[in-house]
Structures are given as C-alpha cells and as structure tokens.
Design an enzyme around this catalytic site. Structure first.
Site, PDB file in Angstrom:
ATOM      1  N   ASN A 172     -10.094  -0.490   0.321  1.00 39.31           N
ATOM      2  CA  ASN A 172      -8.637  -0.345   0.320  1.00 39.31           C
ATOM      3  C   ASN A 172      -8.116  -0.809  -1.042  1.00 39.31           C
ATOM      4  O   ASN A 172      -8.171  -1.990  -1.357  1.00 39.31           O
ATOM      5  CB  ASN A 172      -8.073  -1.203   1.455  1.00 39.31           C
ATOM      6  CG  ASN A 172      -6.553  -1.181   1.515  1.00 39.31           C
ATOM      7  OD1 ASN A 172      -5.892  -0.714   0.596  1.00 39.31           O
ATOM      8  ND2 ASN A 172      -6.001  -1.704   2.600  1.00 39.31           N
ATOM      9  N   HIS A 194      -3.113   6.755   3.122  1.00 44.36           N
ATOM     10  CA  HIS A 194      -3.542   5.526   2.449  1.00 44.36           C
ATOM     11  C   HIS A 194      -4.941   5.177   2.975  1.00 44.36           C
ATOM     12  O   HIS A 194      -5.175   5.168   4.184  1.00 44.36           O
ATOM     13  CB  HIS A 194      -2.550   4.394   2.735  1.00 44.36           C
ATOM     14  CG  HIS A 194      -3.091   3.046   2.396  1.00 44.36           C
ATOM     15  ND1 HIS A 194      -3.699   2.781   1.196  1.00 44.36           N
ATOM     16  CD2 HIS A 194      -3.151   1.887   3.106  1.00 44.36           C
ATOM     17  CE1 HIS A 194      -4.099   1.520   1.180  1.00 44.36           C
ATOM     18  NE2 HIS A 194      -3.784   0.957   2.329  1.00 44.36           N
ATOM     19  N   CYS A 244       0.812  -1.223   0.000  1.00 40.69           N
ATOM     20  CA  CYS A 244       0.000   0.000   0.000  1.00 40.69           C
ATOM     21  C   CYS A 244       0.844   1.271   0.000  1.00 40.69           C
ATOM     22  O   CYS A 244       0.302   2.363  -0.215  1.00 40.69           O
ATOM     23  CB  CYS A 244      -0.939  -0.005   1.195  1.00 40.69           C
ATOM     24  SG  CYS A 244      -1.925  -1.484   1.258  1.00 40.69           S
TER      25      CYS A 244
HETATM   26  N1  ACO Z   1     -18.002  -9.284   9.677  1.00 40.98           N
HETATM   27  C1  ACO Z   1     -18.500  -9.557  10.895  1.00 40.98           C
HETATM   28  N2  ACO Z   1     -17.708  -9.900  11.942  1.00 40.98           N
HETATM   29  C2  ACO Z   1     -16.392  -9.963  11.702  1.00 40.98           C
HETATM   30  C3  ACO Z   1     -15.817  -9.703  10.451  1.00 40.98           C
HETATM   31  C4  ACO Z   1     -16.697  -9.364   9.409  1.00 40.98           C
HETATM   32  N3  ACO Z   1     -16.262  -9.077   8.148  1.00 40.98           N
HETATM   33  N4  ACO Z   1     -14.481  -9.845  10.536  1.00 40.98           N
HETATM   34  C5  ACO Z   1     -14.214 -10.192  11.798  1.00 40.98           C
HETATM   35  N5  ACO Z   1     -15.354 -10.273  12.494  1.00 40.98           N
HETATM   36  C6  ACO Z   1     -15.544 -10.615  13.915  1.00 40.98           C
HETATM   37  C7  ACO Z   1     -14.408 -11.458  14.431  1.00 40.98           C
HETATM   38  O1  ACO Z   1     -14.615 -12.830  14.190  1.00 40.98           O
HETATM   39  C8  ACO Z   1     -14.458 -11.129  15.890  1.00 40.98           C
HETATM   40  O2  ACO Z   1     -15.488 -11.847  16.502  1.00 40.98           O
HETATM   41  P1  ACO Z   1     -15.300 -12.487  17.967  1.00 40.98           P
HETATM   42  O3  ACO Z   1     -15.087 -11.285  18.869  1.00 40.98           O
HETATM   43  O4  ACO Z   1     -16.557 -13.211  18.176  1.00 40.98           O
HETATM   44  O5  ACO Z   1     -14.082 -13.338  17.830  1.00 40.98           O
HETATM   45  C9  ACO Z   1     -14.862  -9.654  15.924  1.00 40.98           C
HETATM   46  O6  ACO Z   1     -15.513  -9.399  14.653  1.00 40.98           O
HETATM   47  C10 ACO Z   1     -13.690  -8.715  16.022  1.00 40.98           C
HETATM   48  O7  ACO Z   1     -12.736  -9.093  15.010  1.00 40.98           O
HETATM   49  P2  ACO Z   1     -11.281  -8.551  14.987  1.00 40.98           P
HETATM   50  O8  ACO Z   1     -10.557  -9.163  13.837  1.00 40.98           O
HETATM   51  O9  ACO Z   1     -10.671  -8.701  16.355  1.00 40.98           O
HETATM   52  O10 ACO Z   1     -11.609  -7.019  14.702  1.00 40.98           O
HETATM   53  P3  ACO Z   1     -10.642  -5.784  14.647  1.00 40.98           P
HETATM   54  O11 ACO Z   1     -11.033  -4.817  15.655  1.00 40.98           O
HETATM   55  O12 ACO Z   1      -9.204  -6.177  14.586  1.00 40.98           O
HETATM   56  O13 ACO Z   1     -11.039  -5.187  13.216  1.00 40.98           O
HETATM   57  C11 ACO Z   1     -10.202  -4.982  10.999  1.00 40.98           C
HETATM   58  C12 ACO Z   1     -10.764  -5.907  12.052  1.00 40.98           C
HETATM   59  C13 ACO Z   1     -11.303  -4.045  10.543  1.00 40.98           C
HETATM   60  C14 ACO Z   1      -9.735  -5.799   9.798  1.00 40.98           C
HETATM   61  C15 ACO Z   1      -9.044  -4.176  11.621  1.00 40.98           C
HETATM   62  O14 ACO Z   1      -8.154  -5.047  12.275  1.00 40.98           O
HETATM   63  C16 ACO Z   1      -8.285  -3.394  10.596  1.00 40.98           C
HETATM   64  O15 ACO Z   1      -8.823  -2.562   9.890  1.00 40.98           O
HETATM   65  N6  ACO Z   1      -6.958  -3.578  10.536  1.00 40.98           N
HETATM   66  C17 ACO Z   1      -6.121  -2.890   9.590  1.00 40.98           C
HETATM   67  C18 ACO Z   1      -6.210  -3.610   8.319  1.00 40.98           C
HETATM   68  C19 ACO Z   1      -5.569  -2.841   7.193  1.00 40.98           C
HETATM   69  O16 ACO Z   1      -5.551  -1.649   7.167  1.00 40.98           O
HETATM   70  N7  ACO Z   1      -5.072  -3.622   6.268  1.00 40.98           N
HETATM   71  C20 ACO Z   1      -4.526  -3.106   5.089  1.00 40.98           C
HETATM   72  C21 ACO Z   1      -3.096  -2.866   5.250  1.00 40.98           C
HETATM   73  S1  ACO Z   1      -2.463  -2.099   3.907  1.00 40.98           S
HETATM   74  C22 ACO Z   1      -1.830  -3.179   2.796  1.00 40.98           C
HETATM   75  O17 ACO Z   1      -0.638  -3.248   2.658  1.00 40.98           O
HETATM   76  C23 ACO Z   1      -2.744  -4.070   2.004  1.00 40.98           C
END
Ligand code: ACO
Length: 327
Positions: free
Chosen positions: A280, A250, A112
């Site tokens: 993204n 980003h 990214c």
């Molecule tokens: N829909 C519904 N529930 C979901 C989903 C979904 N799509 N995904 C996860 N959950 C659930 C999980 O199972 C979990 O449930 P549980 O509590 O019963 O176990 C709960 O939601 C929380 O999940 P987490 O993964 O702990 O949620 P988090 O707060 O970490 O948020 C997210 C997830 C949105 C992906 C966040 O971590 C994030 O945005 N991280 C940054 C990601 C990013 O920017 N990536 C790109 C990087 S750039 C590149 O180089 C590509």
C-alpha cells in the site's frame, strides 16, 4: 469552461525491494499470512531517498511522457501523508528540482485518497482557465512513519510515487469526479506529527509519530465506499460497468478488491491490481497503477476507466476518465 485531459504519466519506486520473508525476520509474521490476508508479496523501501526525491523522479517521467517542458507547468500539487518537512511543501521542493519556474505549488493531505483529491482540485483550476497545465503527484515514503515493531501495520505499506500531467483544452478526458471526507471516523487511521510540548503543556510520554489503524473498521469502510463510489459515478453519467475498460482502486488489500468485485458482480479482470509488488503506497498507489497501465499499453484512446480511492480522514473519491493518450 474548459475540458481537462491527462496527457502523460510517470512513476518511480526505490530500487530496494523488501520481501515478506525479510519482514518475518523483523516481526512475528509469515509470507503465507501476509499473502493470504493482503495479497502483498513485496514492497519498495527507501534507503534514504525522501518523498520529494521520489516525486521528482515520477514528475520527470510524466513530463517526458507528455512531451511538456517543466516551465510550461503552471500548477503542481503533491498529495502525501509523508511529506519531507512541515515547511516547505513537498510540491515546492519538486518545483525547485524540476525547474517549473512558472508554477504555483502546494501539498494536499488526504491520505490514500490524496491523488483523487489532487486531481479534483487541479481540475477546478484548469476548467476555469485559471491555470493551463498541472502536474499532480501522489508520493510517499511511508517507511519513515511505519512502526516497524507493529505487525498489524508494517506489513502493509511501501514507498513510491506516481505522477500525471493534466492539460486544459477542448477535448473531454475527465468525465466526472467526486471526493468527500468523513471526519467523524478520523480515529480509525492516524499518524500524529509532533506532541504539544511547551511551557504550558507537558506533552505525552507515549507519543509516537507512527501510523496506527483499526484494520477491521478500515476494511469494512473500504469495501462499502469503493462499491458505492463506483455505482454512483456510473449512475450519474449513465454508464454501466460494461462501458468501463478498467477500474483502478487504491491498492491496499487484494481481499478488499475481491469483495468489491463480488459485491458489484463484476468481472475481476476489469480491476487492475499491482499491490503484490508495491504494498500500500497510500497517495501514490492509484497514480503508480495508472502509469503501469500506460507503460504496458493496456489503454487506448477512447477507453473509459474509473479511479477510486479511500483512506485516512476518512476520505474517499472516484473519477471517471476517458483515456486520451495515443501510444
Ligand atoms: N502476521 C501474522 N499474524 C497477524 C499479523 C501478521 N502481520 N497481523 C495480525 N495478525 C494476527 C492477529 O494478531 C490475529 O491473531 P489472533 O486471532 O490470535 O488475535 C489474527 O492475525 C487476525 O488479525 P486481525 O487484525 O483481526 O486480522 P484482519 O482480518 O483484520 O486483517 C488486515 C488484518 C490485513 C490489516 C485487515 O484488517 C486490512 O487489510 N484492513 C484494511 C487496512 C487498510 O487497507 N489500510 C490502509 C488504509 S488506506 C490509508 O489511508 C493508509
């Protein structure tokens, strides 16, 4: 040494739009969860166009915006996590498509942060006088490397491309740029290519060429590195956020940008956000955002902006730019 300025921008995203509701028919998720956790409402998903197709359309727009002919471009850099092929480089495919017969063309892989890396590299070529006019592109068809059964990742990504034309001269447009990598954190965001399978290596049955990510680690890294990159580039150039018209992060997650705003005690309106419509788009996101700002005439000559990226590698980078396009 020459100065470098941006003289045109362009972007393109596939016409097909996928809503959160459509995603909820594929995996166990909901519009409410996706919007509240990421800010994303919809994303553009390719119906067959590949990365070079998107990149070519963005490039043609940027050439038009800059009023430059393809044969006047002598450097093309494409940043992508999702190139068409191992060989040739996507930049060579774009070169062939647009007829930039006088260019050196190659790809960079910095996830990214790719557009910032491409900008950084192009600037070196232009400052030294080695090249005169560069086309830099961030382009992705992430939908081909997303695991559509993994709700942790498939809800995040979209397809698109953004491009900019840079020119060497006497007018200072790019005030400052820095980029860096933290390879010791590589495991937090990966997408393997092909398995090692040959007479000597048996290969791995579970091998998958799809994106996997430790979302929480990336989230923490992103908030910290965006805030520190902005502070660093401001301090190094004796600016404060008050001098900056827009910060273009980003576009990964609205919560990341919100936390950066809070950490910097900044005005939220200074942070350009369009991720709700694109998701993204990795290397393309900053370039698409910059082009949208250009098209909407949000910037006038003399305005200062900061571009700031983070991503797989892990990588990060920022650039302080004086806008020089007069519309
Ligand atoms: N829909 C519904 N529930 C979901 C989903 C979904 N799509 N995904 C996860 N959950 C659930 C999980 O199972 C979990 O449930 P549980 O509590 O019963 O176990 C709960 O939601 C929380 O999940 P987490 O993964 O702990 O949620 P988090 O707060 O970490 O948020 C997210 C997830 C949105 C992906 C966040 O971590 C994030 O945005 N991280 C940054 C990601 C990013 O920017 N990536 C790109 C990087 S750039 C590149 O180089 C590509």
């Amino acid at each position: 040494m020459n100065e470098v300025q941006i003289i045109g921008t362009g972007s393109y995203a596939p016409l097909n739009i996928m809503t959160n509701h459509q995603l909820s028919e594929l995996v166990d998720t909901s519009d409410e969860w996706i919007v509240s956790m990421t800010g994303i409402k919809e994303r553009h998903i390719s119906q067959g166009e590949n990365t070079s197709d998107l990149a070519t359309k963005a490039a043609l727009e940027a050439l038009k915006d800059a009023n430059v002919k393809a044969e006047d471009i002598d450097l093309i850099i494409v940043a992508s996590t999702s190139p068409d092929q191992f060989v040739p480089a996507t930049a060579c495919l774009v070169q062939g498509n647009i007829g930039a017969v006088n260019a050196m063309a190659f790809d960079v892989s910095a996830a990214c942060t790719g557009f910032i890396f491409a900008l950084n590299i192009a600037i070196q070529f232009l400052k030294t006088g080695e090249r005169t006019r560069a086309l830099i592109i961030g382009a992705e068809v992430l939908s081909k490397i997303v695991d559509w059964t993994d709700r942790n990742t498939c809800i995040l990504f979209g397809d698109g491309a953004g491009a900019a034309i840079l020119e060497a001269g006497t007018k200072k447009g790019i005030i400052s740029i820095n980029s860096a990598s933290q390879g010791q954190k590589a495991r937090f965001l990966t997408c393997p290519t092909v398995d090692v399978k040959n007479t000597f290596a048996k290969g791995n049955k579970d091998f998958k060429s799809t994106i996997s990510m430790d979302g929480k680690e990336i989230f923490k890294f992103a908030v910290k590195i965006i805030a520190s990159s902005i502070n660093r580039i401001l301090k190094e150039n004796n600016y404060t956020l008050d001098d900056i018209k827009y910060v273009v992060c980003h576009q990964a997650n609205a919560r990341i940008i919100d936390l950066v705003v809070r950490r910097l005690k900044a005005d939220k309106n200074k942070f350009f956000v369009n991720l709700e419509r694109y998701g993204n788009t990795s290397a393309a996101s900053i370039a698409i955002a910059m082009d949208e700002m250009n098209k909407k005439k949000l910037l006038k000559a003399g305005d200062k902006i900061i571009l700031v990226g983070f991503g797989g590698g892990l990588t990060y980078g920022a650039s302080l730019i004086e806008w020089t396009i007069n519309k």
